[in-house]
Design an enzyme around this catalytic site. Structure first.
Site, PDB file in Angstrom:
ATOM      1  N   GLN A 102       0.846  -1.199   0.000  1.00 51.70           N
ATOM      2  CA  GLN A 102       0.000   0.000   0.000  1.00 51.70           C
ATOM      3  C   GLN A 102       0.879   1.245   0.000  1.00 51.70           C
ATOM      4  O   GLN A 102       0.387   2.351  -0.132  1.00 51.70           O
ATOM      5  CB  GLN A 102      -0.884   0.023   1.253  1.00 51.70           C
ATOM      6  CG  GLN A 102      -1.824  -1.150   1.347  1.00 51.70           C
ATOM      7  CD  GLN A 102      -2.388  -1.287   2.758  1.00 51.70           C
ATOM      8  OE1 GLN A 102      -3.397  -0.696   3.103  1.00 51.70           O
ATOM      9  NE2 GLN A 102      -1.729  -2.064   3.599  1.00 51.70           N
ATOM     10  N   ASN A 103       2.171   1.056   0.186  1.00 52.46           N
ATOM     11  CA  ASN A 103       3.064   2.214   0.305  1.00 52.46           C
ATOM     12  C   ASN A 103       3.327   2.836  -1.062  1.00 52.46           C
ATOM     13  O   ASN A 103       3.481   2.129  -2.060  1.00 52.46           O
ATOM     14  CB  ASN A 103       4.395   1.806   0.945  1.00 52.46           C
ATOM     15  CG  ASN A 103       4.180   1.290   2.360  1.00 52.46           C
ATOM     16  OD1 ASN A 103       3.113   1.490   2.925  1.00 52.46           O
ATOM     17  ND2 ASN A 103       5.170   0.626   2.907  1.00 52.46           N
ATOM     18  N   HIS A 120      -1.649   1.368  -4.201  1.00 54.85           N
ATOM     19  CA  HIS A 120      -2.072   2.766  -4.009  1.00 54.85           C
ATOM     20  C   HIS A 120      -1.249   3.737  -4.849  1.00 54.85           C
ATOM     21  O   HIS A 120      -1.321   4.949  -4.644  1.00 54.85           O
ATOM     22  CB  HIS A 120      -2.021   3.151  -2.520  1.00 54.85           C
ATOM     23  CG  HIS A 120      -3.082   2.471  -1.701  1.00 54.85           C
ATOM     24  ND1 HIS A 120      -3.089   2.427  -0.330  1.00 54.85           N
ATOM     25  CD2 HIS A 120      -4.202   1.793  -2.092  1.00 54.85           C
ATOM     26  CE1 HIS A 120      -4.157   1.767   0.092  1.00 54.85           C
ATOM     27  NE2 HIS A 120      -4.837   1.359  -0.955  1.00 54.85           N
ATOM     28  N   CYS A 128      -1.570  13.152 -16.330  1.00 51.89           N
ATOM     29  CA  CYS A 128      -2.241  14.385 -16.722  1.00 51.89           C
ATOM     30  C   CYS A 128      -3.708  14.314 -16.321  1.00 51.89           C
ATOM     31  O   CYS A 128      -4.336  13.251 -16.402  1.00 51.89           O
ATOM     32  CB  CYS A 128      -2.105  14.575 -18.237  1.00 51.89           C
ATOM     33  SG  CYS A 128      -2.904  16.086 -18.796  1.00 51.89           S
ATOM     34  N   CYS A 131      -5.221  14.589 -20.514  1.00 52.58           N
ATOM     35  CA  CYS A 131      -4.908  13.627 -21.591  1.00 52.58           C
ATOM     36  C   CYS A 131      -4.348  12.335 -20.995  1.00 52.58           C
ATOM     37  O   CYS A 131      -4.379  12.144 -19.781  1.00 52.58           O
ATOM     38  CB  CYS A 131      -3.954  14.250 -22.615  1.00 52.58           C
ATOM     39  SG  CYS A 131      -2.237  14.384 -22.073  1.00 52.58           S
ATOM     40  N   CYS A 150      -0.084  18.439 -23.341  1.00 51.85           N
ATOM     41  CA  CYS A 150      -1.266  19.285 -23.542  1.00 51.85           C
ATOM     42  C   CYS A 150      -1.285  20.532 -22.663  1.00 51.85           C
ATOM     43  O   CYS A 150      -2.277  21.271 -22.661  1.00 51.85           O
ATOM     44  CB  CYS A 150      -2.548  18.476 -23.335  1.00 51.85           C
ATOM     45  SG  CYS A 150      -2.873  18.111 -21.617  1.00 51.85           S
ATOM     46  N   THR A 188       0.787  -2.878   8.645  1.00 44.14           N
ATOM     47  CA  THR A 188      -0.412  -2.146   8.172  1.00 44.14           C
ATOM     48  C   THR A 188      -1.492  -2.212   9.243  1.00 44.14           C
ATOM     49  O   THR A 188      -1.655  -3.240   9.913  1.00 44.14           O
ATOM     50  CB  THR A 188      -0.955  -2.682   6.834  1.00 44.14           C
ATOM     51  OG1 THR A 188      -2.176  -1.988   6.531  1.00 44.14           O
ATOM     52  CG2 THR A 188      -1.225  -4.174   6.831  1.00 44.14           C
TER      53      THR A 188
HETATM   54  P1  OAD Z   1      -1.360   3.160   8.859  1.00 44.12           P
HETATM   55  O1  OAD Z   1      -0.685   4.421   9.269  1.00 44.12           O
HETATM   56  O2  OAD Z   1      -2.839   3.109   8.900  1.00 44.12           O
HETATM   57  O3  OAD Z   1      -0.853   1.962   9.783  1.00 44.12           O
HETATM   58  C1  OAD Z   1       0.500   1.752  10.030  1.00 44.12           C
HETATM   59  C2  OAD Z   1       0.618   0.470  10.838  1.00 44.12           C
HETATM   60  O4  OAD Z   1       1.994   0.229  11.036  1.00 44.12           O
HETATM   61  C3  OAD Z   1      -0.032   0.554  12.222  1.00 44.12           C
HETATM   62  O5  OAD Z   1      -0.796  -0.630  12.435  1.00 44.12           O
HETATM   63  C4  OAD Z   1       1.160   0.605  13.178  1.00 44.12           C
HETATM   64  O6  OAD Z   1       0.918  -0.072  14.393  1.00 44.12           O
HETATM   65  C5  OAD Z   1       2.202  -0.158  12.379  1.00 44.12           C
HETATM   66  N1  OAD Z   1       3.590   0.195  12.705  1.00 44.12           N
HETATM   67  C6  OAD Z   1       4.125   1.421  12.891  1.00 44.12           C
HETATM   68  N2  OAD Z   1       5.450   1.340  13.090  1.00 44.12           N
HETATM   69  C7  OAD Z   1       5.765   0.030  13.016  1.00 44.12           C
HETATM   70  C8  OAD Z   1       6.978  -0.701  13.127  1.00 44.12           C
HETATM   71  N3  OAD Z   1       8.155  -0.105  13.337  1.00 44.12           N
HETATM   72  N4  OAD Z   1       6.923  -2.042  12.995  1.00 44.12           N
HETATM   73  C9  OAD Z   1       5.729  -2.674  12.800  1.00 44.12           C
HETATM   74  N5  OAD Z   1       4.558  -2.040  12.660  1.00 44.12           N
HETATM   75  C10 OAD Z   1       4.581  -0.707  12.782  1.00 44.12           C
HETATM   76  O7  OAD Z   1      -0.756   2.780   7.431  1.00 44.12           O
HETATM   77  P2  OAD Z   1      -1.335   1.762   6.354  1.00 44.12           P
HETATM   78  O8  OAD Z   1      -1.946   0.583   6.991  1.00 44.12           O
HETATM   79  O9  OAD Z   1      -0.278   1.565   5.347  1.00 44.12           O
HETATM   80  O10 OAD Z   1      -3.826   5.086   1.571  1.00 44.12           O
HETATM   81  O11 OAD Z   1      -2.478   2.661   5.710  1.00 44.12           O
HETATM   82  C11 OAD Z   1      -3.206   2.183   4.632  1.00 44.12           C
HETATM   83  C12 OAD Z   1      -3.556   3.301   3.704  1.00 44.12           C
HETATM   84  O12 OAD Z   1      -4.202   4.355   4.423  1.00 44.12           O
HETATM   85  C13 OAD Z   1      -2.360   3.993   3.072  1.00 44.12           C
HETATM   86  O13 OAD Z   1      -1.858   3.311   1.946  1.00 44.12           O
HETATM   87  C14 OAD Z   1      -2.939   5.307   2.674  1.00 44.12           C
HETATM   88  C15 OAD Z   1      -3.690   5.625   3.939  1.00 44.12           C
HETATM   89  O14 OAD Z   1      -4.742   6.510   3.818  1.00 44.12           O
HETATM   90  C16 OAD Z   1      -3.925   5.981   0.605  1.00 44.12           C
HETATM   91  O15 OAD Z   1      -3.291   7.018   0.613  1.00 44.12           O
HETATM   92  C17 OAD Z   1      -4.887   5.586  -0.469  1.00 44.12           C
END
Ligand code: OAD
Length: 246
Positions: A102-103, A120, A128, A131, A150, A188
């Site tokens: 998701q990163n 993501h 763009c 276009c 464009c 995540t």
């Molecule tokens: P989040 O910020 O929601 O979650 C990060 C997760 O990483 C949390 O569960 C933390 O506990 C965990 N965490 C933090 N530091 C850590 C470490 N050192 N080791 C292990 N775990 C750790 O991020 P995502 O789940 O990636 O979407 O968020 C999902 C999506 O929400 C993103 O891709 C983004 C956001 O809105 C879009 O921009 C479309």
């Protein structure tokens, strides 16, 4: 210290026939890239609706680009951490077949991961608004980048709230999930759909979920093993256990 859950996780990884991983912002936290949720998360200090929606871009493209330029600058300066490099090594060694992330920071690719599906999008990619032009920045944007074809505005080629995931990438994701008997879930919060449900596809077809996180998530109850801790510390320890098992 090596915990019992790490040993259990290493055994499942070493027995896997086809392993995929889903990663989130926690993987890059130890590289000082801010996560989205939690105490110092981006969505604590910034309003997603002002910065990460098509409507926000239409209203104030300069503000949206300033925010992306700031994030590009952070990522350009940051260093990989052992979670990125261990994941890349697992692919190179044939332990991990495919990575779904998701990163948008591109750090998995910088670490050498090649089989990566960026669901993501990519913080350095542009498209763009009018276009079909798609491009890439090799340094942080200056102002609002302009389409060379464009002359309209370019936007970051990332998925914003309210937008669908790329259907070609989703097809590939589902092919990978259908092949897998183990899914790692690394760093995540498992709160954003549809990515949060990808591991359940593997589970429902009889596979296993291994979760690595500093906190419990909605996927923890479905996980066969939950390893608690920082992934930059845990994954290298599991890698050592794998060496002993092989
Ligand atoms: P989040 O910020 O929601 O979650 C990060 C997760 O990483 C949390 O569960 C933390 O506990 C965990 N965490 C933090 N530091 C850590 C470490 N050192 N080791 C292990 N775990 C750790 O991020 P995502 O789940 O990636 O979407 O968020 C999902 C999506 O929400 C993103 O891709 C983004 C956001 O809105 C879009 O921009 C479309």
């Amino acid at each position: 210290m090596v915990s019992e859950t790490m040993k259990e996780a290493a055994k499942i990884i070493s027995d896997a026939e086809y392993m995929v991983a889903l990663t989130g912002a926690g993987v890059s936290r130890e590289s000082n890239v801010p996560t989205f949720r939690g105490a110092d998360g981006l969505w604590r200090n910034y309003d997603a609706m002002e910065l990460a929606t098509p409507h926000a871009f239409a209203r104030n493209p300069k503000l949206v680009w300033e925010w992306y330029t700031w994030r590009q600058g952070l990522i350009a300066e940051c260093e990989l951490n052992p979670a990125h490099t261990t994941i890349a090594d697992w692919e190179a060694n044939g332990v991990l077949n495919h990575l779904i992330t998701q990163n948008v920071d591109g750090l998995h690719r910088r670490a050498g991961s090649e089989n990566v599906l960026e669901v993501h999008g990519d913080l350095w990619a542009t498209k763009c608004i009018s276009c079909d032009y798609q491009g890439r920045l090799d340094s942080p944007a200056e102002g609002i980048p302009i389409c060379p074809e464009c002359n309209n505005m370019l936007r970051p080629d990332v998925v914003w709230f309210g937008e669908s995931l790329d259907s070609r990438i989703m097809t590939r994701v589902h092919e990978e999930l259908a092949s897998a008997d183990v899914c790692l879930v690394i760093g995540t919060s498992a709160l954003v759909q549809p990515a949060a449900s990808f591991p359940l596809v593997v589970k429902h077809s009889g596979g296993k979920i291994l979760e690595f996180n500093v906190e419990r998530t909605p996927l923890t109850p479905a996980s066969d093993v939950h390893v608690s801790g920082k992934v930059g510390e845990i994954l290298p320890k599991i890698d050592k256990l794998l060496t002993n098992l092989s």
